[in-house]
Design an enzyme around this catalytic site. Structure first.
Site, PDB file in Angstrom:
ATOM      1  N   ILE A 140      -5.409  15.351  10.515  1.00  0.00           N
ATOM      2  CA  ILE A 140      -5.609  14.217  11.903  1.00  0.00           C
ATOM      3  C   ILE A 140      -4.709  14.765  12.718  1.00  0.00           C
ATOM      4  O   ILE A 140      -3.568  14.984  12.412  1.00  0.00           O
ATOM      5  CB  ILE A 140      -5.292  12.709  11.408  1.00  0.00           C
ATOM      6  CG1 ILE A 140      -6.392  12.217  10.690  1.00  0.00           C
ATOM      7  CG2 ILE A 140      -5.116  12.115  12.778  1.00  0.00           C
ATOM      8  CD1 ILE A 140      -7.764  12.308  11.123  1.00  0.00           C
TER       9      ILE A 140
ATOM     10  N   TYR B 244       2.345  14.544  -3.732  1.00  0.00           N
ATOM     11  CA  TYR B 244       1.561  14.072  -2.626  1.00  0.00           C
ATOM     12  C   TYR B 244       0.256  13.471  -2.926  1.00  0.00           C
ATOM     13  O   TYR B 244      -0.270  12.475  -3.258  1.00  0.00           O
ATOM     14  CB  TYR B 244       1.654  14.870  -1.314  1.00  0.00           C
ATOM     15  CG  TYR B 244       0.879  13.986  -0.153  1.00  0.00           C
ATOM     16  CD1 TYR B 244       1.684  13.187   0.382  1.00  0.00           C
ATOM     17  CD2 TYR B 244      -0.499  14.389   0.155  1.00  0.00           C
ATOM     18  CE1 TYR B 244       0.937  12.593   1.709  1.00  0.00           C
ATOM     19  CE2 TYR B 244      -0.916  13.903   1.304  1.00  0.00           C
ATOM     20  CZ  TYR B 244      -0.218  12.701   2.006  1.00  0.00           C
ATOM     21  OH  TYR B 244      -0.857  12.013   2.862  1.00  0.00           O
TER      22      TYR B 244
ATOM     23  N   ASP C  49       9.147   0.410  10.050  1.00  0.00           N
ATOM     24  CA  ASP C  49       9.426   1.844   9.887  1.00  0.00           C
ATOM     25  C   ASP C  49      10.680   2.320   9.662  1.00  0.00           C
ATOM     26  O   ASP C  49      11.576   1.372  10.109  1.00  0.00           O
ATOM     27  CB  ASP C  49       8.906   2.438  11.135  1.00  0.00           C
ATOM     28  CG  ASP C  49       8.550   4.016  11.112  1.00  0.00           C
ATOM     29  OD1 ASP C  49       9.410   4.877  10.713  1.00  0.00           O
ATOM     30  OD2 ASP C  49       6.892   4.175  11.228  1.00  0.00           O
TER      31      ASP C  49
ATOM     32  N   THR D  17      -1.928  14.266  14.712  1.00  0.00           N
ATOM     33  CA  THR D  17      -1.041  13.406  14.888  1.00  0.00           C
ATOM     34  C   THR D  17       0.069  14.308  15.652  1.00  0.00           C
ATOM     35  O   THR D  17       0.219  15.527  15.630  1.00  0.00           O
ATOM     36  CB  THR D  17      -0.363  12.717  13.593  1.00  0.00           C
ATOM     37  OG1 THR D  17       0.345  13.932  12.873  1.00  0.00           O
ATOM     38  CG2 THR D  17      -1.288  12.215  12.872  1.00  0.00           C
TER      39      THR D  17
ATOM     40  N   LYS E 130      -1.491   9.899  -3.765  1.00  0.00           N
ATOM     41  CA  LYS E 130      -2.536   9.490  -2.870  1.00  0.00           C
ATOM     42  C   LYS E 130      -3.863   9.142  -3.787  1.00  0.00           C
ATOM     43  O   LYS E 130      -4.541   7.945  -3.351  1.00  0.00           O
ATOM     44  CB  LYS E 130      -3.056  10.211  -1.854  1.00  0.00           C
ATOM     45  CG  LYS E 130      -1.860  10.623  -0.633  1.00  0.00           C
ATOM     46  CD  LYS E 130      -1.717   9.105  -0.044  1.00  0.00           C
ATOM     47  CE  LYS E 130      -0.685   9.266   1.119  1.00  0.00           C
ATOM     48  NZ  LYS E 130      -0.449   7.755   1.604  1.00  0.00           N
TER      49      LYS E 130
ATOM     50  N   ASN F  78       0.677   1.777   5.516  1.00  0.00           N
ATOM     51  CA  ASN F  78       0.516   3.057   5.855  1.00  0.00           C
ATOM     52  C   ASN F  78       1.596   4.287   5.887  1.00  0.00           C
ATOM     53  O   ASN F  78       1.406   5.159   6.247  1.00  0.00           O
ATOM     54  CB  ASN F  78       0.155   2.882   7.644  1.00  0.00           C
ATOM     55  CG  ASN F  78       0.010   4.300   8.142  1.00  0.00           C
ATOM     56  OD1 ASN F  78      -0.882   4.975   7.881  1.00  0.00           O
ATOM     57  ND2 ASN F  78       0.913   4.487   9.196  1.00  0.00           N
TER      58      ASN F  78
ATOM     59  N   SER G  93      -5.734   9.466   1.245  1.00  0.00           N
ATOM     60  CA  SER G  93      -5.589  10.860   1.871  1.00  0.00           C
ATOM     61  C   SER G  93      -6.446  11.629   1.009  1.00  0.00           C
ATOM     62  O   SER G  93      -7.018  11.245  -0.101  1.00  0.00           O
ATOM     63  CB  SER G  93      -4.359  11.742   1.697  1.00  0.00           C
ATOM     64  OG  SER G  93      -4.235  13.051   2.126  1.00  0.00           O
TER      65      SER G  93
END
Length: 265
Positions: free
Chosen positions: A191, A158, A37, A193, A162, A90, A145
């Site tokens: 989601i 984006y 990360d 998060t 995806k 991811n 996505s």
């Protein structure tokens, strides 16, 4: 317990959110984990939590826009554990101040997202696949996505990136299936998060919920459970697929909530 026992898994973007939940889930089921990360401290904290629960894990800095950084993550994993069985690509990014409609989007942001969201997967697979072949096969899971299946007023880069992940997943699956390497993707909807809970006001969350078939929002564990399934032998005859995990948000005629409200008046 033990659904991926003694397998070696790389989880990118594992410092928080979906990656964090998945790293913990895979570790709980017996995998040895390497987390990459940009947030090195977060990756190290995830690894520390896994080790406190009896697992084996490392957390490393990884810049998804840099080939050398991704290669270092792969090399470190093989040097530490001797093999790779699972690769969870991811990492994903966008900037809503720059990723706008086609006329107004920042073209440098377009290039950045294609590097971070798509090219990073290509690079990860370029260096990991030879090790997966040596291990006798394995599983690659990419985070796509639902933005890759729909249009929107913003997030042009984006969504396009995806969509590329969805088809890239098919290409990887087709090219390496004969080596017993499976490649699938997960396509989350909204989601909850920590980032989405921080950045989306309650009214926006309620608006999304209005269009869900299910009456609740997804959690990172909902995606982690799907990744675990795709990583395990339970999905050994599934490849090239993108699993849409979105609470039924996209399955109905888009006028349905408004029509139901209209007919109930």
């Amino acid at each position: 317990m033990g659904r991926v026992q003694d397998q070696v898994a790389i989880v990118t973007g594992g410092a928080s959110g979906i990656g964090y939940a998945t790293a913990l889930k895979l570790a709980k089921e017996g995998a040895k984990i390497v987390i990459g990360d940009f947030n090195q401290h977060g990756a190290e904290q995830t690894a520390k939590e896994i080790k406190l629960n009896g697992g084996e894990a490392f957390g490393l800095f990884m810049d998804a826009a840099k080939e050398d950084s991704i290669k270092n993550l792969i090399d470190f994993t093989v040097e530490s554990f001797g093999k790779i069985d699972i690769l969870f690509n991811n990492v994903g990014s966008t900037d809503l101040n720059k990723d706008l409609d086609v006329v107004n989007l920042d073209l440098d942001e377009w290039d950045r997202l294609m590097d971070v969201n798509v090219k990073s997967i290509v690079i990860g697979c370029k260096y990991a696949v030879p090790h997966l072949i040596k291990s006798g096969g394995g599983s690659i899971i990419n985070t796509a996505s639902m933005a890759g299946f729909t249009g929107d007023s913003i997030r042009t880069a984006y969504g396009s990136s995806k969509a590329a992940v969805v088809n890239l997943t098919r290409y990887i699956a087709a090219q390496y299936g004969k080596y017993s390497i499976r490649c699938n993707a997960v396509a989350p909807g909204l989601i909850l998060t920590p980032a989405s809970e921080r950045n989306l006001p309650p009214d926006i969350l309620e608006l999304f919920l209005k269009h869900n078939a299910l009456s609740y929002h997804g959690k990172p564990d909902d995606i982690a459970n799907a990744v675990l399934f795709l990583a395990s032998n339970e999905s050994k005859f599934i490849t090239g697929q993108t699993l849409q995990i979105e609470g039924g948000h996209y399955i109905s005629n888009p006028t349905m909530p408004d029509f139901n409200a209209f007919t109930s008046e």
